[in-house]
Design an enzyme around this catalytic site. Structure first.
Site, PDB file in Angstrom:
ATOM      1  N   TRP A 573      17.345  23.384  52.723  1.00  0.00           N
ATOM      2  CA  TRP A 573      17.857  23.927  51.471  1.00  0.00           C
ATOM      3  C   TRP A 573      19.108  23.208  50.990  1.00  0.00           C
ATOM      4  O   TRP A 573      19.824  23.695  50.117  1.00  0.00           O
ATOM      5  CB  TRP A 573      18.100  25.427  51.607  1.00  0.00           C
ATOM      6  CG  TRP A 573      16.793  26.176  51.700  1.00  0.00           C
ATOM      7  CD1 TRP A 573      15.535  25.654  51.635  1.00  0.00           C
ATOM      8  CD2 TRP A 573      16.626  27.582  51.867  1.00  0.00           C
ATOM      9  NE1 TRP A 573      14.590  26.641  51.763  1.00  0.00           N
ATOM     10  CE2 TRP A 573      15.232  27.839  51.910  1.00  0.00           C
ATOM     11  CE3 TRP A 573      17.504  28.653  52.002  1.00  0.00           C
ATOM     12  CZ2 TRP A 573      14.706  29.119  52.071  1.00  0.00           C
ATOM     13  CZ3 TRP A 573      16.984  29.932  52.158  1.00  0.00           C
ATOM     14  CH2 TRP A 573      15.599  30.160  52.187  1.00  0.00           C
ATOM     15  N   HIS A 706      11.291  41.166  46.646  1.00  0.00           N
ATOM     16  CA  HIS A 706      11.341  40.323  45.451  1.00  0.00           C
ATOM     17  C   HIS A 706      10.903  41.073  44.203  1.00  0.00           C
ATOM     18  O   HIS A 706      10.929  40.526  43.106  1.00  0.00           O
ATOM     19  CB  HIS A 706      10.487  39.076  45.659  1.00  0.00           C
ATOM     20  CG  HIS A 706      10.918  38.273  46.839  1.00  0.00           C
ATOM     21  ND1 HIS A 706      10.324  38.397  48.081  1.00  0.00           N
ATOM     22  CD2 HIS A 706      11.916  37.382  46.993  1.00  0.00           C
ATOM     23  CE1 HIS A 706      10.932  37.597  48.929  1.00  0.00           C
ATOM     24  NE2 HIS A 706      11.894  36.975  48.297  1.00  0.00           N
TER      25      HIS A 706
END
Length: 767
Positions: A573, A706
């Protein structure tokens, strides 16, 4: 001339305008007309940016309100019944319900009766996420979404030369999943192709000459049936109007090279950043009538291109191909930040090493010009600047650190191994921790409220003193601990209020990282991330989390988890270095995290979680390369985790993942407890446990964080029952899918109340 083109451009805007507009729309603060106006303005700006950079053929259709795969699902009418409008064609509300789950909107309306969102997973080996198409055995396809044609009209009205971008039919089907009865989604191909035919007819009527058809699955290990289907599909597609460029990226064609080269289309794009070795073979095997687009500028990193090195290959290609040579980035620039010129606080040295999407377009255009006018003064000046920058970077003292190199050289196998086997460790941990059956916990973060963000911003701007900021964060930690105590959770977290991002927070405290202000890239929907940049050798000068976790542990008698990000996720990341291997960078990070783990244990923390959310993301796309990656990735985790005593419990967390094919390597990480994302896929991941006896403890996520939707306790209990059929109760944990940073407190507490109730219900049922 060698035509320059782009495969796609970031859609979020230089200042994340799309993110802000989407979130305002979802809150009821911006109507659909306002949202659409923002999208139209961004598209116009992005086309102009690329044109000004020198790109000859601009992509259209790369813009999406949430995700490009989801946009194709709407275009093809692949809408699950739970989201299907009662009448008429799908709307933006339909699209957002499919992406986020169906919830009442702020103006009082609702869509789709509380349906859960579609599954989301990683786009190949990137950190972008797409919405997985759901196919039924009786799936029918129809053109039901006009966005592509509207955007072509917009671009034409602005005077642009455009190349619409489509996901190819084989890649689209590959990315989806069969739902319901037993069937093979490849059997749907013949039903899908007429919709592509209609799209080509419509585009031709709009005056489109070239269409880019993305078929990145050609860089994967494909079953023979799918290879055969490519030939079948494109023999039909060739009859349709428009010239067609097949685009492949993220790897080499390898055994699919002959197939790709000989498909009956007009051009082929290949990624020579990821797979430079394929160049000579493709050059020899490409039919003489085809365009060859060479992806020479890295679309997935932030470093400047080595223009001279790239130009050497391009000159050779130009001699062979002439006007059949096109120059492009390696892949869509979706994975790159938008514009380096927004960075007004980077030091001049580092800034000179970088290139974002706009600058990568400039590099592509320059390479094209250099082939046509090698003696042009502007070309020569750019090449000289490139030489100077590369020489300066190679000599910079911020890159190589002898002390880090010495630690790497001293690593021995014993450093990546716990003192005792899991069976011995877990006995000591259970004695030490005294947790109930089916212990409940969360993954780590709690909602990042506007007050938290304001405090962090004020501290960075000097408006809050260090003491004031610390007290503000302590207040947030106290609140998080109080909420968890009241909910009855068994293992607590401090909530991570002090952390802006699970990678950047740590990267800011490590030597060897650099940071941008506007280096945002889209992760999914409105979610953007700003990856740190690994510039040089990595090390930890001092403790990073110990004082925060010690404070939190002092507020409760229950175990408080220390929360760290693992070496593989830190690497995946971030924007990595290009001058050393990923394996070396992962080991450097592992040593830094190991030091933090040891310090947390010394501070009395009995559970330490090392998140490896991106573990599977790093897996090479070709299976032949898997084992090499898995060996160094699991070793890096163990190197980070193995400096502690047996009674200290090591957790890890992984999300958005399909692990059935790498479960043995996950076991080899030897974490005492692993928590994983499973709820959107209805515990599908747990099928791996039918053939592999995972030896350690596991917490399959029981609800999807989410989505703002709050599942009831019965739904969570149902998922737990499924899990309990495959995992012994004494090794089963209860937790959400992922961290709760992006959620609001009301829905967070409501969901956790139901989760704790589900755990208590199962304890009573199954104990």
């Amino acid at each position: 001339m060698a035509l320059s083109h782009s495969l796609g451009f970031p859609r979020i805007g230089r200042d994340r305008e799309l993110k802000k507009a989407l979130e305002a729309h979802w809150k009821g603060e911006l109507d659909e007309a306002g949202l659409r106006a923002v999208g139209q303005r961004l598209r116009a700006e992005h086309w102009q940016l690329q044109k000004d950079a020198g790109i000859d053929l601009l992509p259209v259709g790369d813009f999406a309100w949430y995700d490009q795969v989801l946009a194709h699902s709407l275009a093809f009418d692949v809408i699950p019944e739970r989201f299907r409008p009662a009448a008429g064609k799908p709307t933006l509300d339909t699209l957002f319900a499919m992406a986020r789950g169906a919830v009442a909107n702020k103006s009082g309306g609702s869509c789709c009766g509380g349906a859960h969102a579609q599954e989301m997973t990683k786009w190949f080996d990137t950190n972008y996420h797409y919405l997985v198409p759901e196919f039924s055995a009786d799936q029918q396809f129809a053109l039901s979404w006009e966005q592509l044609f509207e955007e072509v009209a917009e671009a034409h009205a602005l005077g642009h030369s455009v190349k619409p971008v489509l996901i190819g039919p084989l890649t689209y089907l590959w990315l989806g999943k069969e739902k319901g009865s037993d069937f093979d989604r490849l059997d749907l191909l013949e039903r899908l192709l007429p919709v592509y035919g209609e799209i080509f007819q419509r585009l031709a009527a709009q005056g489109v000459e070239w269409v880019q058809i993305d078929e990145p699955i050609l860089v994967l290990d494909l079953p023979q049936a799918w290879k055969n289907a490519f030939e079948r599909a494109y023999n039909l597609i060739q009859r349709e109007p428009c010239k067609k460029l097949i685009a492949t990226y993220f790897g080499g064609l390898e055994d699919n090279l002959g197939l790709a080269a000989n498909l009956p289309v007009d051009g082929l794009h290949i990624d020579l950043v990821r797979a430079p070795e394929q160049y000579p073979t493709i050059l020899d095997r490409l039919p003489a009538y085809k365009v060859l687009s060479l992806g020479m500028v890295n679309g997935r990193n932030v470093w400047r291109c080595d223009l001279e090195k790239v130009l050497e290959l391009l000159r050779h290609a130009h001699e062979r191909l002439g006007e059949r040579l096109w120059v492009a980035p390696s892949c869509s620039l979706l994975h790159s930040p938008v514009d380096l010129e927004r960075e007004d606080q980077l030091d001049a040295e580092l800034k000179s090493w970088l290139a974002f999407a706009v600058q990568k377009c400039q590099e592509v255009a320059l390479l094209g010009r250099a082939l046509e006018a090698p003696d042009d003064a502007s070309v020569q000046a750019a090449l000289e600047q490139s030489r100077v920058v590369r020489a300066a970077r190679a000599a910079s003292t911020r890159i190589h650190k002898p002390e880090v190199q010495a630690r790497l050289a001293a690593i021995r196998p014993r450093h990546a191994q716990r003192q005792s086997p899991f069976a011995e460790r877990i006995a000591q941990q259970r004695e030490c921790l005294q947790l109930p059956l089916l212990p409940t916990t969360t993954i780590g973060s709690f909602p990042q409220t506007s007050a938290i963000r304001l405090a962090r911003q004020s501290f960075k701007q000097g408006k809050l003193s260090a003491a004031e900021y610390t007290e503000a964060m302590h207040a947030e930690i106290r609140h998080a601990v109080e909420v968890q105590e009241n909910l009855g959770l068994d293992v607590l977290v401090h909530g991570e209020a002090e952390r802006n991002d699970m990678v950047e927070y740590f990267a800011e405290q490590l030597d060897g990282y650099a940071f941008t202000r506007f280096g945002w890239v889209q992760s999914y929907g409105s979610r953007c991330v700003k990856p740190a940049v690994i510039v040089g050798d990595l090390g930890r000068p001092q403790a990073m989390t110990v004082e925060w976790i010690k404070y939190a542990q002092g507020l409760t008698d229950k175990p408080m988890k220390g929360m760290l990000t693992g070496p593989v996720t830190m690497l995946m990341w971030s924007f990595p270095r290009e001058d050393v291997s990923r394996e070396v960078q992962a080991r450097q990070l592992a040593l830094a995290i190991r030091d933090e783990v040891v310090d947390l244990e010394a501070a009395g923390i009995r559970i330490i979680q090392i998140d490896e959310a991106a573990f599977r993301e790093g897996l090479p796309l070709r299976q032949a390369a898997w084992q090499g990656y898995l060996d160094w990735a699991t070793e890096a985790f163990r190197l980070a985790a193995s400096g502690v005593r047996d009674e200290t419990q090591i957790h890890t967390h992984m999300c958005y993942s399909e692990f059935n094919d790498v479960i043995e390597s996950i076991a080899a990480m030897d974490a005492d407890v692993i928590t994983i994302e499973t709820s959107r896929s209805d515990m599908e991941l747990l099928e791996a446990f039918e053939r592999f006896a995972y030896p350690n403890e596991i917490g399959p996520g029981v609800y999807d964080i989410h989505s703002p939707r709050v599942p009831d306790s019965a739904e969570m209990a149902g998922l737990l029952r499924k899990a309990a059929r495959r995992i012994p109760l004494e090794r089963l944990w209860v937790n959400p899918d992922c961290g709760l940073k992006t959620r609001a407190w009301p829905e967070t507490e409501a969901a956790l109340v139901n989760m704790v109730a589900a755990a208590r219900q199962l304890r009573a049922e199954l104990a």
